[in-house]
Design a protein around this motif. Sequence first.
Motif: not given
Length: 772
Positions: A623-643
């Motif tokens: 499975g591929p992953f990229s901090r530069q590519f996936d990082g912003p989307a994961l941060r937004q998902e985490k922020a929404i989860n906190v909210l």
Amino acid sequence: MQSSSFSRFCNYLKEKWASPRRIRFWLLALVVLYTLLGFFAVPWAIQYVAVNTAKEDFNRELSIKSVHANPYTLTLEINGLELNDIDKRKLLGWDKLFIDLAWSSIIEGAWVLETIRLDHPVLQEERFASGETRLSRLPEQPAEEPKDDKPATLPALKINSFNLNDGVLRFADNLKAATAKDGTEPQQVSLALQNIDLSVKDFALQKNTNFPVRLNGQLAAGGRLNFDGTMQLLPNTALEGNASINELALKQATPYLQQFAKVQLNSGTLSVKGQINTSKQQPFAYKGSADINTLDIRKTANNETLIGWQSLQAKQLDLNIKDTHVKTGPIKIKGLSGRIIIYEDQTTNFGQLLTQRQEENSTNKNKETSPFTVTIEGVELADGAVHFSDNSLPLPFATKIHALHGEVSTLSSKSDQPANVTLEGEVAQYGLAQVNGAIHAWHPTRQTNVHLRFRNLQVPEYSPYTVDFAGRKIADGTMDLDLDYIIDNKKLDGKNNLVLHDLKLGEKVESSNAMDLPLDLAIALLQDSDGVIDLTLPVSGDVGNPKFDFGEVIQQALGNAITSVVTAPFSFLANLVGADSKELGRIEFLAGRADLLPPQRQRIAKLREALNKRPALALELAGPFSRQFDGPALRQEKAINVLQQRLTKAAEDADTPSLTAESNQELVEAMFTKNYPETDLEAVKASFTEEEQFDALAYRNYLAEKVIAAQPVTEADLRALGNARAQAVNKALVNSDAENPIAADRVRVLKPKDVDSVDGERIAMEIGISAD
């Protein structure tokens, strides 16, 4: 009354003893003088003369704690003696020396000592790189030789009892590195013999007189020495008696061994018990037994095991320096372990052991020197294990033989007759190994004829012999292997025969000569009607630098169509099912997401269809992953989860949380304050107010951006995303609800893969393919 008695006593002494006219006076004076000289003058003189002699004649510092003498018992005691070398290092010393001179010395006209006792003597010797030692450089000038041919007259001396207790002998040896040139810092080896007890009885400095000697001591690094016999000093030194060495640690001999071979002794103990004899006619002779246990010899360069065993027993050992020979009875070796490696250039691990110094010594060896002959009346092996590998083939062969047993006939360095070898062992659970042939142990390149037979090898991890057509290991099947090596006058002529039954191939192996072909088809071409592949590999060349000439195994090249199957497997599979050859091996995902979009599900369906047409294939998913590519989307998902958690806690609607919704502004402000405690929220609000107009939407967007940016994305989060993507593809491939699912064991999920860069709006997983 008392004064009158004392006066009469004084008058009596004066008249009877203190008068010089009386003999009594001179006897009394002589006794007093003898007493003073014996108790005071002699100790002072001994200490004075010893210290000054050491300083003036030897330029050494000598210190003595105390000297005591008793003129009536004729005893002398020297305590705390210490002699330092010119570099101020301690050379020798002792705690206490006690000498008891017998009164019979006066009658016999010879020095007769009842007892000499030396407590805790210490001698610290050192040999320098030049060959000089501390003791050899002790005299500043050589002793003068006698002017005539008459032998020097030695004083008559007898010692009834000599005892040395708890002695210590330390020896430092400065060795030059085996391959070093002049100027290299020497390597220092330190040895110590301690707890030395020496007992000598009836010692006499007379010709042809033997006296009993007993000696024992403990080596600091391990091992105990004992001797019980007789010794003679005149006219020549001779020693004879029973000697033993118990569990001498061989590791301490490693620096000396490394002068000749690039090896190290990790462990091993030597025990010998027998009779020794040394004299003018016989430099040294030994008859007895010898055992070497727990031996482990390794290669210095890479700590690679060379040889070792649990026990080696030689019940009959005859070592004779005068006759320059070593003879042994049958040697029994239990638990032998060894490693024999043939490298790519045909050299062996044992052939690479000689140091440069030893090679030069072998080249410059004086042919007129009588060789030291060795005769071993056979070798018996039991419960041995030998690792054998041949890396000179395209696919290196390696195996382990255990339960090894057998015999080697008489080995003799003075005979041209090679030794016969008969060995047998087990390979894996049901494999058989046999070795038969003849080897000249001292000149293996002159005459060697060895036949190795391996039968019914079934374990996949053994790397078999192969040929140029194979670029992979064997995963299943049985193998029979015949290795024939004949060496005659340094010419190697060998033949290796490989027979494979029901062959199944495994992982790929790099080989410069391997042909880029679909190996299942190649095997089908080579297998006969019984599923047997029979290959013969001729081997020839000069020992030391052989050049192998492998016969042709494949007589014609395969076409470009078959080659393309190997180089582009997904293109081949796409053609089977009418799919796009460029897309079949790629599954794409959106940023931060692991769900499969409809086009990707259709692509997996086509891949599943192709795999059902090739049941021997398996897929590998990383499975591929990229901090530069996936990082912003994961941060937004985490922020929404906190909210969402905060909304749930406040009992508000949390189904579709929005970071920019007006209803959630207070919660988002609280999240901002938590992440940026030092930032003044009122000042932030003020920055969005112009001309008394507050831009609430811009303010909420700013807060959302800052809250999202503050969310941490760990390496574990990224790898979990990559693994989720691989699992999503895996689940779609083995979907039991699909028309053509594939077996779960044909899909292998690997570790997630970090993708350096991503082009476009999607990240792609490159699917790997291999034989099942």
